[in-house]
Design an enzyme around this catalytic site. Structure first.
Site, mmCIF file in Angstrom:
data_model
loop_
_atom_site.group_PDB
_atom_site.id
_atom_site.type_symbol
_atom_site.label_atom_id
_atom_site.label_comp_id
_atom_site.label_asym_id
_atom_site.label_seq_id
_atom_site.Cartn_x
_atom_site.Cartn_y
_atom_site.Cartn_z
ATOM 1 N N ARG A 71 0.815 -1.222 0.000
ATOM 2 C CA ARG A 71 0.000 0.000 0.000
ATOM 3 C C ARG A 71 0.845 1.266 0.000
ATOM 4 N NH1 ARG A 71 -3.270 -1.196 4.957
ATOM 5 N NH2 ARG A 71 -2.314 -3.256 5.035
ATOM 6 N N GLU A 129 1.261 -5.412 13.391
ATOM 7 C CA GLU A 129 0.076 -5.578 14.252
ATOM 8 C C GLU A 129 -0.509 -6.985 14.145
ATOM 9 O OE1 GLU A 129 -3.323 -3.001 13.498
ATOM 10 O OE2 GLU A 129 -4.156 -3.417 15.466
HETATM 11 O O1 LIG Z 1 3.016 -0.442 12.107
HETATM 12 P P1 LIG Z 1 2.855 -1.898 11.817
HETATM 13 O O2 LIG Z 1 2.208 -2.657 12.947
HETATM 14 O O3 LIG Z 1 4.156 -2.524 11.423
HETATM 15 O O4 LIG Z 1 1.833 -2.063 10.606
HETATM 16 C C1 LIG Z 1 1.841 -1.241 9.476
HETATM 17 C C2 LIG Z 1 2.000 -2.015 8.215
HETATM 18 O O5 LIG Z 1 0.948 -2.970 8.037
HETATM 19 C C3 LIG Z 1 0.425 -2.859 6.729
HETATM 20 O O6 LIG Z 1 1.121 -3.602 5.805
HETATM 21 P P2 LIG Z 1 0.872 -5.125 5.374
HETATM 22 O O7 LIG Z 1 2.036 -5.925 5.875
HETATM 23 O O8 LIG Z 1 -0.490 -5.571 5.779
HETATM 24 O O9 LIG Z 1 1.077 -5.087 3.813
HETATM 25 P P3 LIG Z 1 0.294 -4.620 2.521
HETATM 26 O O10 LIG Z 1 0.598 -3.145 2.347
HETATM 27 O O11 LIG Z 1 0.944 -5.453 1.484
HETATM 28 O O12 LIG Z 1 -1.189 -4.865 2.685
HETATM 29 C C4 LIG Z 1 0.596 -1.387 6.421
HETATM 30 O O13 LIG Z 1 0.530 -1.137 5.022
HETATM 31 C C5 LIG Z 1 1.954 -1.093 6.998
HETATM 32 O O14 LIG Z 1 3.004 -1.436 6.114
HETATM 33 N N1 LIG Z 2 -5.397 -1.931 11.625
HETATM 34 C C1 LIG Z 2 -4.774 -1.831 10.460
HETATM 35 N N2 LIG Z 2 -5.426 -1.468 9.342
HETATM 36 C C2 LIG Z 2 -4.793 -1.389 8.147
HETATM 37 N N3 LIG Z 2 -3.487 -1.641 8.009
HETATM 38 C C3 LIG Z 2 -2.795 -1.984 9.097
HETATM 39 N N4 LIG Z 2 -1.505 -2.281 9.254
HETATM 40 C C4 LIG Z 2 -1.317 -2.594 10.542
HETATM 41 N N5 LIG Z 2 -2.442 -2.502 11.244
HETATM 42 C C5 LIG Z 2 -3.389 -2.109 10.347
#
Ligand SMILES: O=P(O)(O)OC[C@H]1O[C@H](OP(=O)(O)OP(=O)(O)O)[C@H](O)[C@@H]1O
Ligand SMILES: Nc1ncnc2[nH]cnc12
Length: 170
Positions: free
Chosen positions: A59, A96
């Site tokens: 994202r 998370e």
């Molecule tokens: O602060 P944190 O607890 O580390 O979480 C934040 C991360 O989680 C999500 O990524 P995700 O790994 O779900 O990847 P995506 O963008 O491919 O959906 C979001 O886009 C951040 O990169």
């Molecule tokens: N609650 C949440 N929603 C979307 N992206 C996330 N990445 C980590 N936590 C998330």
């Protein structure tokens, strides 16, 4: 413009107990997309030179590219393990709702280059911290980590030693 209206809560995704912030309605709205990209670019202090914007898979790629275009900077992808084709440095991390490994190309950043790290969400900060460590390993200077939104109740900021900025706070 009220962009919070374009971010929806999806309960129990991807795991029970997680309230997932879904930005797809925002991305699908042409005015909101331009507005949020402008707001993100404006979070960077005036006169702060940025050589490269890092976008974190997946994202973080979308707005990361739009910010780079606005700043006249290059774009560097940080990707999940096994996706980058040349030599990489890796960092494992927790987020998370799980854990993973992120990678950057070894030649993506030159020593002393000024770097903006961008992602859509700052939650626990595990992801952003891992990316900061990869940038430090390459000798980049982190100007700011910026996010569309910060989930303040998860205290991700406390993990990061660099300026943090976000368009929306929850
Ligand atoms: O602060 P944190 O607890 O580390 O979480 C934040 C991360 O989680 C999500 O990524 P995700 O790994 O779900 O990847 P995506 O963008 O491919 O959906 C979001 O886009 C951040 O990169
Ligand atoms: N609650 C949440 N929603 C979307 N992206 C996330 N990445 C980590 N936590 C998330």
């Amino acid at each position: 413009m009220n962009i919070k209206e374009l971010i929806r809560d999806i309960p129990d995704f991807p795991k029970p107990g997680i309230i997932f912030k879904d930005i797809t309605p925002l991305l699908a709205n042409s005015e909101a997309l331009v507005y949020v990209a402008d707001q993100l670019a404006e979070l960077i202090p005036t006169n702060a030179k940025v050589d490269k914007v890092i976008g974190i898979e997946a994202r973080g790629f979308i707005l990361g590219g739009m910010i780079a275009q606005r700043l006249g900077a290059g774009f560097v992808p940080v990707r999940k393990k096994g996706k980058l084709p040349s030599d990489t440095y890796s960092k494992s991390y927790g987020l998370e709702y799980g854990e993973d490994v992120l990678e950057i190309h070894q030649d993506a950043i030159k020593k002393g280059e000024r770097i903006l790290i961008h992602d859509d969400v700052l939650a626990t900060g595990g992801t952003a911290k891992a990316v900061c460590e990869l940038v430090e390993q390459l000798g980049g200077e982190i100007v700011q980590c910026n996010f569309i939104m910060e989930l303040s109740f998860l205290n991700g900021k406390d993990k990061l030693d660099y300026p943090i900025a976000s368009v929306l706070q929850y």
